[in-house]
Design an enzyme around this catalytic site. Structure first.
Site, mmCIF file in Angstrom:
data_model
loop_
_atom_site.group_PDB
_atom_site.id
_atom_site.type_symbol
_atom_site.label_atom_id
_atom_site.label_comp_id
_atom_site.label_asym_id
_atom_site.label_seq_id
_atom_site.Cartn_x
_atom_site.Cartn_y
_atom_site.Cartn_z
ATOM 1 N N TYR A 82 -2.219 2.465 4.712
ATOM 2 C CA TYR A 82 -0.755 2.552 4.768
ATOM 3 C C TYR A 82 -0.225 1.938 6.063
ATOM 4 O O TYR A 82 0.747 1.182 6.053
ATOM 5 C CB TYR A 82 -0.371 4.024 4.661
ATOM 6 C CG TYR A 82 1.105 4.329 4.646
ATOM 7 C CD1 TYR A 82 1.873 4.110 3.513
ATOM 8 C CD2 TYR A 82 1.726 4.894 5.760
ATOM 9 C CE1 TYR A 82 3.226 4.422 3.491
ATOM 10 C CE2 TYR A 82 3.070 5.213 5.745
ATOM 11 C CZ TYR A 82 3.817 4.966 4.608
ATOM 12 O OH TYR A 82 5.158 5.283 4.591
ATOM 13 N N LYS A 123 2.266 -1.256 6.418
ATOM 14 C CA LYS A 123 3.598 -1.060 6.995
ATOM 15 C C LYS A 123 3.847 -1.930 8.219
ATOM 16 O O LYS A 123 4.982 -2.365 8.454
ATOM 17 C CB LYS A 123 3.804 0.418 7.337
ATOM 18 C CG LYS A 123 4.003 1.302 6.111
ATOM 19 C CD LYS A 123 5.150 0.819 5.243
ATOM 20 C CE LYS A 123 5.585 1.817 4.201
ATOM 21 N NZ LYS A 123 6.627 1.273 3.297
#
Length: 281
Positions: free
Chosen positions: A165, A169
Protein backbone atom coordinates in the site's frame (compact mmCIF):
# COMPACT_ATOMS: atom_id res chain seq x y z
CA UNK A 1 -16.99 33.20 -1.44
CA UNK A 2 -18.79 30.12 -2.73
CA UNK A 3 -17.95 27.42 -5.25
CA UNK A 4 -20.48 25.89 -7.61
CA UNK A 5 -20.09 23.13 -10.19
CA UNK A 6 -23.13 23.81 -12.36
CA UNK A 7 -22.55 22.54 -15.88
CA UNK A 8 -19.55 20.46 -14.84
CA UNK A 9 -19.19 16.69 -14.97
CA UNK A 10 -17.30 14.69 -12.36
CA UNK A 11 -16.16 11.09 -12.09
CA UNK A 12 -15.49 9.69 -8.61
CA UNK A 13 -14.02 6.20 -8.34
CA UNK A 14 -14.76 3.99 -5.36
CA UNK A 15 -17.74 6.22 -4.60
CA UNK A 16 -20.11 3.63 -3.16
CA UNK A 17 -18.91 4.08 0.42
CA UNK A 18 -16.85 6.29 2.71
CA UNK A 19 -14.72 9.04 1.25
CA UNK A 20 -15.77 8.53 -2.36
CA UNK A 21 -19.46 8.65 -1.48
CA UNK A 22 -18.91 11.82 0.53
CA UNK A 23 -17.03 13.47 -2.36
CA UNK A 24 -19.70 12.49 -4.89
CA UNK A 25 -22.55 13.79 -2.74
CA UNK A 26 -20.87 17.14 -2.11
CA UNK A 27 -20.07 17.68 -5.79
CA UNK A 28 -23.69 16.86 -6.65
CA UNK A 29 -24.99 19.26 -3.99
CA UNK A 30 -22.96 21.98 -5.66
CA UNK A 31 -24.41 21.25 -9.09
CA UNK A 32 -22.04 18.75 -10.70
CA UNK A 33 -23.30 15.82 -12.74
CA UNK A 34 -21.58 12.77 -11.28
CA UNK A 35 -20.48 9.35 -12.51
CA UNK A 36 -20.54 7.26 -9.34
CA UNK A 37 -18.07 4.43 -9.88
CA UNK A 38 -17.83 1.47 -7.55
CA UNK A 39 -16.93 -2.14 -8.25
CA UNK A 40 -18.92 -3.09 -5.17
CA UNK A 41 -16.27 -5.41 -3.77
CA UNK A 42 -15.07 -5.97 -0.24
CA UNK A 43 -12.16 -4.09 1.31
CA UNK A 44 -9.70 -6.70 0.01
CA UNK A 45 -11.06 -6.29 -3.52
CA UNK A 46 -12.99 -9.56 -3.76
CA UNK A 47 -16.57 -9.78 -4.97
CA UNK A 48 -18.58 -7.20 -6.83
CA UNK A 49 -22.05 -5.66 -6.86
CA UNK A 50 -23.70 -2.59 -8.37
CA UNK A 51 -25.80 -1.93 -5.26
CA UNK A 52 -23.41 0.52 -3.56
CA UNK A 53 -23.01 2.80 -6.60
CA UNK A 54 -26.72 2.64 -7.38
CA UNK A 55 -27.61 3.62 -3.80
CA UNK A 56 -25.43 6.75 -4.01
CA UNK A 57 -26.96 7.65 -7.37
CA UNK A 58 -30.40 7.40 -5.78
CA UNK A 59 -29.26 9.71 -2.95
CA UNK A 60 -28.08 12.26 -5.50
CA UNK A 61 -31.29 12.05 -7.51
CA UNK A 62 -33.34 12.42 -4.33
CA UNK A 63 -31.67 15.80 -3.72
CA UNK A 64 -32.47 16.87 -7.27
CA UNK A 65 -29.05 16.12 -8.74
CA UNK A 66 -27.93 14.17 -11.81
CA UNK A 67 -25.85 11.00 -11.53
CA UNK A 68 -25.24 7.64 -13.15
CA UNK A 69 -23.73 4.47 -11.71
CA UNK A 70 -20.71 2.68 -13.14
CA UNK A 71 -19.43 -0.69 -11.94
CA UNK A 72 -16.14 -0.86 -13.81
CA UNK A 73 -12.87 -1.89 -12.17
CA UNK A 74 -10.21 0.82 -12.14
CA UNK A 75 -7.56 -1.89 -12.54
CA UNK A 76 -9.05 -3.07 -15.84
CA UNK A 77 -8.44 -0.93 -18.96
CA UNK A 78 -11.95 -1.60 -20.24
CA UNK A 79 -13.44 -0.80 -16.85
CA UNK A 80 -11.50 2.46 -16.69
CA UNK A 81 -12.58 3.41 -20.21
CA UNK A 82 -16.21 2.61 -19.40
CA UNK A 83 -16.32 5.47 -16.86
CA UNK A 84 -15.13 7.96 -19.42
CA UNK A 85 -17.53 6.57 -22.05
CA UNK A 86 -20.46 6.79 -19.63
CA UNK A 87 -19.68 10.41 -18.80
CA UNK A 88 -19.21 11.42 -22.43
CA UNK A 89 -22.33 9.58 -23.64
CA UNK A 90 -24.46 11.14 -20.93
CA UNK A 91 -23.07 14.68 -20.74
CA UNK A 92 -20.37 15.19 -23.37
CA UNK A 93 -17.48 16.36 -21.17
CA UNK A 94 -15.36 15.54 -18.09
CA UNK A 95 -14.25 18.37 -15.83
CA UNK A 96 -13.35 16.60 -12.58
CA UNK A 97 -11.78 13.23 -11.86
CA UNK A 98 -11.33 12.03 -8.29
CA UNK A 99 -9.26 8.84 -8.12
CA UNK A 100 -10.38 7.37 -4.81
CA UNK A 101 -10.84 3.61 -5.33
CA UNK A 102 -8.60 1.28 -3.35
CA UNK A 103 -8.22 -2.01 -1.50
CA UNK A 104 -6.11 -3.36 1.35
CA UNK A 105 -4.07 -6.55 1.63
CA UNK A 106 -2.08 -5.72 4.78
CA UNK A 107 0.72 -8.05 5.91
CA UNK A 108 4.29 -7.55 7.03
CA UNK A 109 6.82 -7.74 4.20
CA UNK A 110 8.02 -11.08 5.55
CA UNK A 111 4.55 -12.54 5.09
CA UNK A 112 3.04 -10.69 2.14
CA UNK A 113 2.66 -12.67 -1.08
CA UNK A 114 3.71 -11.20 -4.39
CA UNK A 115 0.14 -11.74 -5.60
CA UNK A 116 -1.17 -9.46 -2.85
CA UNK A 117 1.64 -6.98 -3.45
CA UNK A 118 0.90 -6.72 -7.17
CA UNK A 119 -2.86 -6.54 -6.69
CA UNK A 120 -2.61 -3.51 -4.38
CA UNK A 121 -0.29 -1.80 -6.88
CA UNK A 122 -2.69 -2.64 -9.72
CA UNK A 123 -5.71 -1.13 -7.99
CA UNK A 124 -4.16 1.94 -6.34
CA UNK A 125 -1.36 2.97 -8.69
CA UNK A 126 -2.31 1.47 -12.06
CA UNK A 127 -6.01 2.07 -11.37
CA UNK A 128 -5.25 5.77 -10.94
CA UNK A 129 -3.10 5.73 -14.07
CA UNK A 130 -5.67 3.92 -16.25
CA UNK A 131 -8.64 6.12 -15.41
CA UNK A 132 -6.56 9.29 -15.69
CA UNK A 133 -5.09 8.15 -19.01
CA UNK A 134 -8.58 7.61 -20.40
CA UNK A 135 -9.76 11.06 -19.27
CA UNK A 136 -6.57 12.95 -20.21
CA UNK A 137 -7.21 13.45 -23.97
CA UNK A 138 -10.66 14.88 -23.25
CA UNK A 139 -9.33 17.32 -20.67
CA UNK A 140 -6.54 18.33 -23.06
CA UNK A 141 -9.02 19.04 -25.84
CA UNK A 142 -11.27 21.02 -23.48
CA UNK A 143 -8.23 22.83 -22.08
CA UNK A 144 -9.71 22.28 -18.65
CA UNK A 145 -9.51 19.56 -16.02
CA UNK A 146 -9.21 19.03 -12.30
CA UNK A 147 -7.72 15.73 -11.14
CA UNK A 148 -7.39 14.58 -7.54
CA UNK A 149 -5.37 11.46 -6.72
CA UNK A 150 -5.50 9.79 -3.33
CA UNK A 151 -2.25 9.18 -1.50
CA UNK A 152 -1.83 8.34 2.18
CA UNK A 153 0.28 9.03 5.24
CA UNK A 154 1.40 5.42 4.84
CA UNK A 155 2.87 6.33 1.47
CA UNK A 156 4.40 9.58 2.67
CA UNK A 157 5.88 8.28 5.92
CA UNK A 158 5.49 4.47 5.92
CA UNK A 159 3.41 2.18 8.10
CA UNK A 160 4.08 -1.29 9.49
CA UNK A 161 2.42 -4.05 7.48
CA UNK A 162 1.74 -1.89 4.43
CA UNK A 163 4.73 -2.17 2.11
CA UNK A 164 2.42 -2.81 -0.86
CA UNK A 165 0.00 0.00 0.00
CA UNK A 166 2.82 2.43 0.89
CA UNK A 167 4.66 1.76 -2.37
CA UNK A 168 1.50 2.34 -4.38
CA UNK A 169 0.56 5.51 -2.52
CA UNK A 170 3.96 7.16 -2.89
CA UNK A 171 4.04 6.11 -6.54
CA UNK A 172 0.81 8.05 -6.96
CA UNK A 173 2.58 11.17 -5.63
CA UNK A 174 5.30 10.84 -8.26
CA UNK A 175 2.63 10.39 -10.92
CA UNK A 176 0.84 13.52 -9.68
CA UNK A 177 4.04 15.61 -9.60
CA UNK A 178 4.66 15.03 -13.30
CA UNK A 179 1.01 15.31 -14.39
CA UNK A 180 0.88 18.71 -12.71
CA UNK A 181 3.76 19.87 -14.93
CA UNK A 182 2.45 18.29 -18.13
CA UNK A 183 -1.12 19.54 -17.69
CA UNK A 184 -0.42 23.11 -16.62
CA UNK A 185 -0.40 24.66 -20.10
CA UNK A 186 -3.81 23.10 -20.82
CA UNK A 187 -5.34 24.30 -17.52
CA UNK A 188 -5.36 20.76 -16.12
CA UNK A 189 -4.45 20.87 -12.46
CA UNK A 190 -3.55 17.70 -10.58
CA UNK A 191 -3.33 17.46 -6.80
CA UNK A 192 -3.17 14.76 -4.13
CA UNK A 193 -5.22 14.20 -1.00
CA UNK A 194 -3.83 12.23 1.94
CA UNK A 195 -6.99 11.58 3.97
CA UNK A 196 -7.33 10.47 7.57
CA UNK A 197 -10.87 9.15 7.86
CA UNK A 198 -13.01 6.49 9.44
CA UNK A 199 -13.99 4.21 6.56
CA UNK A 200 -14.31 0.50 5.80
CA UNK A 201 -10.58 0.48 5.10
CA UNK A 202 -9.61 1.94 8.49
CA UNK A 203 -12.26 0.57 10.85
CA UNK A 204 -9.99 -2.28 11.91
CA UNK A 205 -7.00 0.03 12.42
CA UNK A 206 -8.43 2.64 14.80
CA UNK A 207 -10.59 2.57 17.96
CA UNK A 208 -14.24 3.53 17.46
CA UNK A 209 -14.06 6.86 19.38
CA UNK A 210 -11.28 7.97 17.01
CA UNK A 211 -13.20 6.77 13.96
CA UNK A 212 -16.22 8.78 15.08
CA UNK A 213 -14.10 11.95 15.09
CA UNK A 214 -12.67 11.25 11.64
CA UNK A 215 -15.77 11.30 9.48
CA UNK A 216 -15.23 11.31 5.71
CA UNK A 217 -17.34 14.45 5.50
CA UNK A 218 -14.56 16.30 7.32
CA UNK A 219 -12.10 15.52 4.50
CA UNK A 220 -14.38 16.23 1.54
CA UNK A 221 -14.30 20.07 1.69
CA UNK A 222 -10.57 20.02 1.00
CA UNK A 223 -10.98 17.54 -1.85
CA UNK A 224 -13.76 19.55 -3.46
CA UNK A 225 -11.66 22.73 -3.18
CA UNK A 226 -8.97 20.91 -5.21
CA UNK A 227 -11.63 20.48 -7.92
CA UNK A 228 -12.50 24.17 -8.22
CA UNK A 229 -11.30 26.73 -10.75
CA UNK A 230 -9.10 28.16 -7.97
CA UNK A 231 -7.34 24.86 -7.27
CA UNK A 232 -3.55 24.80 -6.82
CA UNK A 233 -1.41 22.48 -8.92
CA UNK A 234 0.91 19.78 -7.63
CA UNK A 235 -0.19 20.15 -3.99
CA UNK A 236 -0.31 17.36 -1.39
CA UNK A 237 -3.15 18.11 0.99
CA UNK A 238 -3.45 16.13 4.21
CA UNK A 239 -6.87 16.23 5.88
CA UNK A 240 -8.60 14.60 8.81
CA UNK A 241 -10.99 15.55 11.59
CA UNK A 242 -11.35 19.09 10.26
CA UNK A 243 -7.60 19.76 10.10
CA UNK A 244 -6.05 20.59 6.71
CA UNK A 245 -2.29 20.72 6.25
CA UNK A 246 0.32 20.40 3.55
CA UNK A 247 2.95 17.75 2.91
CA UNK A 248 5.91 18.56 0.68
CA UNK A 249 9.08 16.99 -0.64
CA UNK A 250 12.12 18.87 0.73
CA UNK A 251 15.85 19.06 0.09
CA UNK A 252 18.57 20.70 2.15
CA UNK A 253 21.74 22.66 1.37
CA UNK A 254 23.88 19.54 1.61
CA UNK A 255 27.66 19.40 1.48
CA UNK A 256 30.02 19.87 -1.45
CA UNK A 257 32.97 17.49 -1.33
CA UNK A 258 35.68 17.99 -3.95
CA UNK A 259 37.03 14.44 -4.00
CA UNK A 260 34.40 12.25 -2.26
CA UNK A 261 35.40 9.17 -0.34
CA UNK A 262 33.42 7.14 2.15
CA UNK A 263 35.45 8.78 4.89
CA UNK A 264 34.87 12.35 3.68
CA UNK A 265 31.13 11.72 3.32
CA UNK A 266 31.10 10.42 6.90
CA UNK A 267 33.02 13.49 8.09
CA UNK A 268 30.47 15.79 6.43
CA UNK A 269 27.44 13.73 7.42
CA UNK A 270 26.07 16.31 9.86
CA UNK A 271 25.91 18.85 7.04
CA UNK A 272 24.52 16.28 4.59
CA UNK A 273 21.68 15.51 7.02
CA UNK A 274 20.96 19.03 8.30
CA UNK A 275 17.41 20.08 7.31
CA UNK A 276 17.39 23.44 9.10
CA UNK A 277 17.56 25.36 5.79
CA UNK A 278 15.66 22.84 3.67
CA UNK A 279 13.39 24.05 0.87
CA UNK A 280 10.56 22.46 -1.03
CA UNK A 281 9.84 22.08 -4.72
Amino acid sequence: MSFGFEGKVAIVTGAGHGLGRSHALELARRGAKVVVNDLGGSVDGTGGSSEAATAVVEEIKAMGGAAIANGGSVADPQGAQSMIDDAMNAWGRIDVLINNAGILRDKSFKNVTMEDFRLVLEVHLMGTVLVTKAAWPIMNEQEYGRIVVTTSASGLWGNFGQTNYSAAKLGIVGFMNTLAKEGAKKNIRTNAIAPIAGTRMTEGLMPKPMLDQLKPELVTPGVVYLCTDDAPNGFILQAGGGRFFRAQMMENQGASIKEPTVESVAEQWEKVADMSKARGH
